[in-house]
Write a protein that holds these residues in place. Structure first.
Motif, mmCIF file in Angstrom:
data_model
loop_
_atom_site.group_PDB
_atom_site.id
_atom_site.type_symbol
_atom_site.label_atom_id
_atom_site.label_comp_id
_atom_site.label_asym_id
_atom_site.label_seq_id
_atom_site.Cartn_x
_atom_site.Cartn_y
_atom_site.Cartn_z
ATOM 1 N N ARG A 71 0.829 -1.207 0.000
ATOM 2 C CA ARG A 71 0.000 0.000 0.000
ATOM 3 C C ARG A 71 0.865 1.260 0.000
ATOM 4 N N ALA A 72 1.924 1.249 0.793
ATOM 5 C CA ALA A 72 2.820 2.413 0.848
ATOM 6 C C ALA A 72 3.431 2.676 -0.524
ATOM 7 N N GLY A 73 3.869 1.615 -1.201
ATOM 8 C CA GLY A 73 4.451 1.781 -2.533
ATOM 9 C C GLY A 73 3.451 2.343 -3.530
ATOM 10 N N LYS A 74 2.220 1.858 -3.472
ATOM 11 C CA LYS A 74 1.192 2.351 -4.398
ATOM 12 C C LYS A 74 0.821 3.805 -4.088
ATOM 13 N N ARG A 75 0.804 4.145 -2.782
ATOM 14 C CA ARG A 75 0.558 5.542 -2.402
ATOM 15 C C ARG A 75 1.663 6.447 -2.937
ATOM 16 N N GLU A 76 2.913 6.008 -2.779
ATOM 17 C CA GLU A 76 4.042 6.823 -3.251
ATOM 18 C C GLU A 76 3.979 7.017 -4.762
ATOM 19 N N ASN A 77 3.615 5.984 -5.491
ATOM 20 C CA ASN A 77 3.512 6.106 -6.948
ATOM 21 C C ASN A 77 2.417 7.097 -7.337
#
Length: 201
Positions: free
Chosen positions: A106-112
């Motif tokens: 989720r953190a990676g998708k938020r950052e993207n």
């Protein structure tokens, strides 16, 4: 360059986007952020270790888009479990895997998604004019991840599972209420495909 990414000398990619295109991508990225939700320690910013050691959920999300974005790791839709014991074992392994990986995903998708929004916010396209978005290689990879997530989200809302489903939707009449979403799905696919080509050696 209109409508597709082109490689930049020395790495990275560029695409010309008009005011409407910028607005569409930004709106979709904001909706994706809202759907993914804040991090597990969003209400405790004073403790930087809280999010690092927070456990994620063990159950799959109920929203079909989130199920598509965060699928079970040990499920195989093409191979049913041979027994109730195997099914229970798969559920247990999936729950354990999800508990320790979903927060990072989720953190990676938020950052993207945030990278997309920030880069679009720096653009200024006038009425009837296009602005050129230039991405460094790292930003190109973030954009690629976000475009993939946006297409998965739209595919989920349109019930696109395989190529046959997509082919049927391509032939929808203009008055069908799903048509704008289908057009966005196709357009984002073109952006994604050309962005991939800029990252290939």
């Amino acid at each position: 360059m209109p409508g597709h990414f082109e490689p930049l000398p020395g790495g990275g990619a560029a695409v010309a986007l008009d005011e409407v295109e910028i607005s569409i991508i930004r709106s979709l990225a904001v909706q994706l952020l809202e759907l993914i939700g804040p991090g597990p320690a969003a209400d405790a910013p004073a403790d930087p270790l809280a999010e690092l050691f927070a456990e994620g959920p063990s159950e799959p999300p109920s929203d079909p888009v989130l199920k598509r974005l965060f699928p079970d790791a040990y499920s195989d839709p093409e191979q049913a479990p041979a027994s109730a014991e195997e099914a229970a074992e798969r559920r247990e392994h999936s729950a354990e895997f999800r508990r320790y990986t979903e927060n990072d995903l989720r953190a990676g998708k938020r950052e993207n998604a945030l990278a997309v929004i920030r880069s679009l916010d720096e653009l200024s396209a006038g009425a009837g004019e296009a602005a050129v978005l230039k991405l460094a290689p790292d930003d190109s990879r973030r954009w690629l991840g976000a475009l993939n997530d946006l297409r998965l989200a739209i595919a989920s809302r349109l019930d696109i599972i395989g190529e046959d489903d997509a082919d049927d939707l391509y032939r929808l009449p203009d008055e069908d209420p799903r048509k704008p979403m289908v057009m966005a799905y196709l357009w984002l696919g073109g952006l994604q495909e050309t962005l991939v080509s800029t990252l290939l050696p």
